[in-house]
Design a protein around this motif. Structure first.
Motif, PDB file in Angstrom:
ATOM      1  N   ALA A 351      -5.297  -6.838  -0.568  1.00 34.88           N
ATOM      2  CA  ALA A 351      -4.577  -7.494   0.545  1.00 34.88           C
ATOM      3  C   ALA A 351      -5.551  -8.219   1.461  1.00 34.88           C
ATOM      4  CB  ALA A 351      -3.764  -6.466   1.329  1.00 34.88           C
ATOM      5  N   GLU A 352      -6.727  -7.634   1.650  1.00 28.94           N
ATOM      6  CA  GLU A 352      -7.743  -8.280   2.489  1.00 28.94           C
ATOM      7  C   GLU A 352      -8.221  -9.576   1.814  1.00 28.94           C
ATOM      8  OE1 GLU A 352     -11.104  -5.689   3.120  1.00 28.94           O
ATOM      9  OE2 GLU A 352     -11.214  -6.361   5.204  1.00 28.94           O
ATOM     10  N   PHE A 353      -8.399  -9.483   0.497  1.00 31.10           N
ATOM     11  CA  PHE A 353      -8.820 -10.671  -0.269  1.00 31.10           C
ATOM     12  C   PHE A 353      -7.781 -11.794  -0.121  1.00 31.10           C
ATOM     13  CE2 PHE A 353      -8.251 -13.096  -4.190  1.00 31.10           C
ATOM     14  CZ  PHE A 353      -9.508 -13.680  -4.333  1.00 31.10           C
ATOM     15  N   PHE A 354      -6.501 -11.455  -0.309  1.00 32.18           N
ATOM     16  CA  PHE A 354      -5.481 -12.511  -0.270  1.00 32.18           C
ATOM     17  C   PHE A 354      -5.329 -13.093   1.143  1.00 32.18           C
ATOM     18  CE2 PHE A 354      -3.854 -10.460  -4.285  1.00 32.18           C
ATOM     19  CZ  PHE A 354      -4.141 -11.553  -5.098  1.00 32.18           C
ATOM     20  N   LEU A 355      -5.562 -12.293   2.160  1.00 33.32           N
ATOM     21  CA  LEU A 355      -5.504 -12.853   3.516  1.00 33.32           C
ATOM     22  C   LEU A 355      -6.684 -13.800   3.731  1.00 33.32           C
ATOM     23  CD1 LEU A 355      -4.181 -13.069   6.278  1.00 33.32           C
ATOM     24  CD2 LEU A 355      -5.671 -11.218   7.050  1.00 33.32           C
ATOM     25  N   GLU A 356      -7.869 -13.343   3.364  1.00 27.73           N
ATOM     26  CA  GLU A 356      -9.055 -14.159   3.638  1.00 27.73           C
ATOM     27  C   GLU A 356      -9.116 -15.403   2.759  1.00 27.73           C
ATOM     28  OE1 GLU A 356     -12.355 -11.464   3.429  1.00 27.73           O
ATOM     29  OE2 GLU A 356     -11.722 -10.500   5.311  1.00 27.73           O
ATOM     30  N   GLU A 357      -8.800 -15.243   1.490  1.00 34.33           N
ATOM     31  CA  GLU A 357      -9.030 -16.339   0.548  1.00 34.33           C
ATOM     32  C   GLU A 357      -7.799 -17.196   0.282  1.00 34.33           C
ATOM     33  OE1 GLU A 357     -12.112 -16.887  -0.271  1.00 34.33           O
ATOM     34  OE2 GLU A 357     -12.750 -15.032   0.727  1.00 34.33           O
ATOM     35  N   ALA A 358      -6.600 -16.651   0.489  1.00 36.94           N
ATOM     36  CA  ALA A 358      -5.391 -17.432   0.194  1.00 36.94           C
ATOM     37  C   ALA A 358      -4.576 -17.706   1.463  1.00 36.94           C
ATOM     38  CB  ALA A 358      -4.520 -16.683  -0.822  1.00 36.94           C
ATOM     39  N   ARG A 359      -4.941 -17.061   2.545  1.00 38.25           N
ATOM     40  CA  ARG A 359      -4.177 -17.138   3.807  1.00 38.25           C
ATOM     41  C   ARG A 359      -2.709 -16.728   3.575  1.00 38.25           C
ATOM     42  NH1 ARG A 359      -7.198 -15.947   7.128  1.00 38.25           N
ATOM     43  NH2 ARG A 359      -6.494 -17.152   8.933  1.00 38.25           N
ATOM     44  N   VAL A 360      -2.553 -15.651   2.830  1.00 33.93           N
ATOM     45  CA  VAL A 360      -1.245 -15.022   2.608  1.00 33.93           C
ATOM     46  C   VAL A 360      -1.359 -13.576   3.077  1.00 33.93           C
ATOM     47  CG1 VAL A 360       0.466 -14.279   0.893  1.00 33.93           C
ATOM     48  CG2 VAL A 360      -0.679 -16.497   0.636  1.00 33.93           C
ATOM     49  N   ALA A 361      -0.475 -13.178   3.989  1.00 34.63           N
ATOM     50  CA  ALA A 361      -0.521 -11.802   4.504  1.00 34.63           C
ATOM     51  C   ALA A 361       0.463 -10.941   3.726  1.00 34.63           C
ATOM     52  CB  ALA A 361      -0.163 -11.785   5.992  1.00 34.63           C
ATOM     53  N   LEU A 362      -0.073  -9.897   3.103  1.00 39.80           N
ATOM     54  CA  LEU A 362       0.740  -8.932   2.346  1.00 39.80           C
ATOM     55  C   LEU A 362       0.529  -7.570   2.982  1.00 39.80           C
ATOM     56  CD1 LEU A 362      -0.506 -10.174  -1.132  1.00 39.80           C
ATOM     57  CD2 LEU A 362       1.688 -10.736  -0.071  1.00 39.80           C
ATOM     58  N   SER A 363       1.301  -6.573   2.562  1.00 38.35           N
ATOM     59  CA  SER A 363       1.018  -5.208   3.016  1.00 38.35           C
ATOM     60  C   SER A 363       0.008  -4.612   2.052  1.00 38.35           C
ATOM     61  CB  SER A 363       2.291  -4.360   3.018  1.00 38.35           C
ATOM     62  OG  SER A 363       3.218  -4.914   3.920  1.00 38.35           O
ATOM     63  N   SER A 364      -0.972  -3.926   2.618  1.00 36.58           N
ATOM     64  CA  SER A 364      -2.047  -3.378   1.801  1.00 36.58           C
ATOM     65  C   SER A 364      -1.587  -2.092   1.131  1.00 36.58           C
ATOM     66  CB  SER A 364      -3.249  -3.104   2.703  1.00 36.58           C
ATOM     67  OG  SER A 364      -4.352  -2.722   1.939  1.00 36.58           O
ATOM     68  N   GLY A 365      -1.774  -2.016  -0.186  1.00 37.82           N
ATOM     69  CA  GLY A 365      -1.299  -0.857  -0.933  1.00 37.82           C
ATOM     70  C   GLY A 365      -1.840   0.474  -0.441  1.00 37.82           C
ATOM     71  N   HIS A 366      -3.071   0.468   0.091  1.00 39.11           N
ATOM     72  CA  HIS A 366      -3.692   1.757   0.438  1.00 39.11           C
ATOM     73  C   HIS A 366      -2.956   2.479   1.561  1.00 39.11           C
ATOM     74  CE1 HIS A 366      -5.611  -0.349   3.809  1.00 39.11           C
ATOM     75  NE2 HIS A 366      -6.019   0.814   4.268  1.00 39.11           N
ATOM     76  N   VAL A 367      -2.202   1.732   2.398  1.00 40.50           N
ATOM     77  CA  VAL A 367      -1.512   2.415   3.512  1.00 40.50           C
ATOM     78  C   VAL A 367      -0.330   3.254   3.018  1.00 40.50           C
ATOM     79  CG1 VAL A 367      -2.208   0.578   5.106  1.00 40.50           C
ATOM     80  CG2 VAL A 367       0.125   0.585   4.205  1.00 40.50           C
ATOM     81  N   PHE A 368       0.076   3.055   1.760  1.00 43.09           N
ATOM     82  CA  PHE A 368       1.214   3.804   1.213  1.00 43.09           C
ATOM     83  C   PHE A 368       0.776   5.114   0.563  1.00 43.09           C
ATOM     84  CE2 PHE A 368       2.318  -0.615   1.521  1.00 43.09           C
ATOM     85  CZ  PHE A 368       3.612  -0.617   1.993  1.00 43.09           C
ATOM     86  N   GLY A 369      -0.505   5.424   0.670  1.00 41.92           N
ATOM     87  CA  GLY A 369      -1.001   6.701   0.152  1.00 41.92           C
ATOM     88  C   GLY A 369      -1.493   6.596  -1.275  1.00 41.92           C
ATOM     89  N   ARG A 370      -1.597   7.764  -1.864  1.00 40.15           N
ATOM     90  CA  ARG A 370      -2.165   7.897  -3.206  1.00 40.15           C
ATOM     91  C   ARG A 370      -1.462   6.963  -4.199  1.00 40.15           C
ATOM     92  NH1 ARG A 370      -1.312  13.813  -5.265  1.00 40.15           N
ATOM     93  NH2 ARG A 370      -2.705  14.341  -3.557  1.00 40.15           N
ATOM     94  N   GLY A 371      -2.277   6.260  -4.991  1.00 38.87           N
ATOM     95  CA  GLY A 371      -1.682   5.365  -5.993  1.00 38.87           C
ATOM     96  C   GLY A 371      -1.501   3.946  -5.477  1.00 38.87           C
ATOM     97  N   GLY A 372      -1.839   3.712  -4.199  1.00 39.26           N
ATOM     98  CA  GLY A 372      -1.636   2.367  -3.667  1.00 39.26           C
ATOM     99  C   GLY A 372      -2.910   1.555  -3.542  1.00 39.26           C
ATOM    100  N   GLU A 373      -4.053   2.136  -3.892  1.00 41.24           N
ATOM    101  CA  GLU A 373      -5.359   1.515  -3.598  1.00 41.24           C
ATOM    102  C   GLU A 373      -5.542   0.154  -4.259  1.00 41.24           C
ATOM    103  OE1 GLU A 373      -4.849   4.437  -5.016  1.00 41.24           O
ATOM    104  OE2 GLU A 373      -5.475   5.963  -3.568  1.00 41.24           O
ATOM    105  N   ASP A 374      -4.913  -0.043  -5.404  1.00 43.38           N
ATOM    106  CA  ASP A 374      -5.097  -1.298  -6.144  1.00 43.38           C
ATOM    107  C   ASP A 374      -3.878  -2.211  -6.027  1.00 43.38           C
ATOM    108  OD1 ASP A 374      -7.656  -0.803  -7.344  1.00 43.38           O
ATOM    109  OD2 ASP A 374      -6.665   0.724  -8.568  1.00 43.38           O
ATOM    110  N   ALA A 375      -2.988  -1.879  -5.111  1.00 41.86           N
ATOM    111  CA  ALA A 375      -1.716  -2.609  -5.070  1.00 41.86           C
ATOM    112  C   ALA A 375      -1.559  -3.389  -3.765  1.00 41.86           C
ATOM    113  CB  ALA A 375      -0.562  -1.617  -5.214  1.00 41.86           C
ATOM    114  N   VAL A 376      -0.637  -4.334  -3.807  1.00 38.80           N
ATOM    115  CA  VAL A 376      -0.174  -4.982  -2.572  1.00 38.80           C
ATOM    116  C   VAL A 376       1.349  -4.977  -2.605  1.00 38.80           C
ATOM    117  CG1 VAL A 376      -2.157  -6.494  -2.156  1.00 38.80           C
ATOM    118  CG2 VAL A 376      -0.336  -7.273  -3.680  1.00 38.80           C
ATOM    119  N   ARG A 377       1.957  -5.004  -1.422  1.00 40.00           N
ATOM    120  CA  ARG A 377       3.420  -5.099  -1.339  1.00 40.00           C
ATOM    121  C   ARG A 377       3.769  -6.463  -0.770  1.00 40.00           C
ATOM    122  NH1 ARG A 377       7.060  -1.969   2.977  1.00 40.00           N
ATOM    123  NH2 ARG A 377       6.434  -3.826   4.103  1.00 40.00           N
TER     124      ARG A 377
END
Ligand SMILES: Cc1ncc(COP(=O)(O)O)c(C=O)c1O
Length: 402
Positions: A351-377
């Protein structure tokens, strides 16, 4: 009668003029597809209710059971469930505050609340803030409820000294959009009974189930007679700014509901209740048009991902306007910065990558707990061209670093 797709009404400049969180947080070069607000015009019935309240000065304290009655008829019409008895409900300020109040009824400080990660980030923060302890379990690899994992969580809760554990479900599930089946919910009810745990089911996304799935209210499930459920018009009718929600008790939970302090009912907004009630009672055509627009966006998102981000995998959600995207192939995991008390706007990894490099704000998977580290919502409740622009930018950003 055909109703206009409410996702096509606000223009990009209308949206940029909005002052709430989704469009407020980021600068104007960012496309915000994160927090669960929709880029829609309101259901006409909802607007009428709000305007009528303003014009007539009907802006006092909340009173009556019209909210519960509107949800009860909606549940009977849409889900074939006629078991919602308004006398077993209470109006609460919002779903999260309702969950906290139920935890106060059913548990003591330090008691365990079992959650099924990845799950709605505030489940962690609100439970912890209420001095209860989160016991994290995982959904299955297919994002389904896993009775064995929940049982293991309850055993851990008991071993840790918890006398009154609760299982907190998101039904349907945020962030994966999973719609739990009756068989799945029944087996969770059995596990909970076996371990003397109570179920609290957050059903805020229930009206947003697509035509390829069917919502099952927890309180309609055999074995869940002592459960609590919560719902609200806040997601389906886009009314997060007009605070109100409904707490519903199963027949064996009535005595617990009776202990809810009177002052809790002072929290919801009267105008909020009028607006939510109008949505449930008279917003059906608007909701159908919204769901059709969201299904189109879901299909569009599938095509866009295939074309611009083939490295990302997903299972199209059966409910909610949220897409859970597995970005593990990009190698940008947020594991190092994962924090159990992350808040919804925290960013790391993909999610940090997509905000910085694409200027698209997504929800970061890691805030959803275990299993979210590699995901975006990704929130796809927006205009199709905004969705197209966002995924195109994301694809371009990935290509630029490969
Ligand atoms: C599963 C879930 N529960 C609760 C909420 C928040 O509801 P409320 O604003 O009524 O507390 C959300 C908002 O996105 C949600 O997705």
């Amino acid at each position: 009668m055909t109703t206009t797709n409410p996702l096509l009404v606000p223009t990009l400049s209308d949206l940029r003029a909005r002052t709430s969180m989704k469009w407020g947080l980021y600068p104007s070069d960012v496309l915000p597809l994160w927090v669960a607000e929709m880029d829609v015009s309101l259901a006409p019935a909802v607007t009428e209710a709000i305007v009528r309240a303003a014009q007539t000065g009907d802006t006092g304290y909340p009173y009556g059971t019209a909210y519960a009655e509107s949800v009860a008829s909606f549940a009977a019409d849409r889900w074939g469930w006629d078991g919602l008895d308004p006398s077993r409900t209470a109006q609460v300020p919002d779903v999260m505050m309702g969950i906290v109040e139920v935890l106060r009824l059913l548990t003591r400080p330090g008691d365990a609340v079992v959650v099924t990660a990845p799950v709605y980030a505030p489940f962690f923060a609100f439970v912890t803030h209420a001095d209860r302890q989160v016991v994290e379990t995982s959904l299955s690899a297919e994002h389904r409820l896993d009775p064995a994992a929940i049982e293991d969580g309850l055993l851990r809760a008991r071993a840790g000294g918890s006398k009154n554990p609760v299982v907190l479900l998101s039904n349907p599930h945020n962030p994966t959009g999973t719609v739990h089946t009756r068989a799945e919910l029944e087996s969770i009810a059995q596990v909970a009974r076996r371990h003397g745990a109570r179920i609290v089911s957050d059903e805020i996304h229930a009206p947003l189930v697509y035509s390829d799935a069917a919502f099952v209210p927890m309180l309609s499930v055999v074995g869940a007679e002592n459960a609590f459920a919560l719902t609200s018009g806040s997601k389906a009718f886009n009314l997060a700014g007009l605070k109100a929600a409904l707490l519903m008790a199963g027949p064996e939970a009535v005595d617990d509901l009776g202990r809810l302090p009177e002052e809790v009912s002072h929290g919801p907004s009267h105008v909020g209740i009028l607006a939510h009630t109008a949505g449930f009672a008279r917003g059906g055509d608007w909701l159908d048009a919204l769901l059709a627009g969201l299904e189109d966006n879901r299909t569009l998102l599938g095509r866009l991902l295939e074309e611009h981000l083939p490295q990302v995998s997903w299972t199209p959600p059966q409910a909610t306007y949220l897409a859970w995207l597995d970005a593990s192939a990009l190698g940008l995991s947020a594991a190092a910065s994962a924090d159990a008390l992350a808040v919804v706007s925290d960013l790391a990894g993909p999610a940090e990558f997509f905000l910085e490099e694409a200027r698209v704000a997504l929800s970061s998977g890691h805030v959803f707990g275990r299993g979210g580290e590699d995901a975006v919502r990704l929130n796809f409740a927006t205009r199709p061209e905004i969705l197209t622009d966002a995924v195109t930018r994301m694809g371009r950003a990935v290509s630029a670093v490969r």
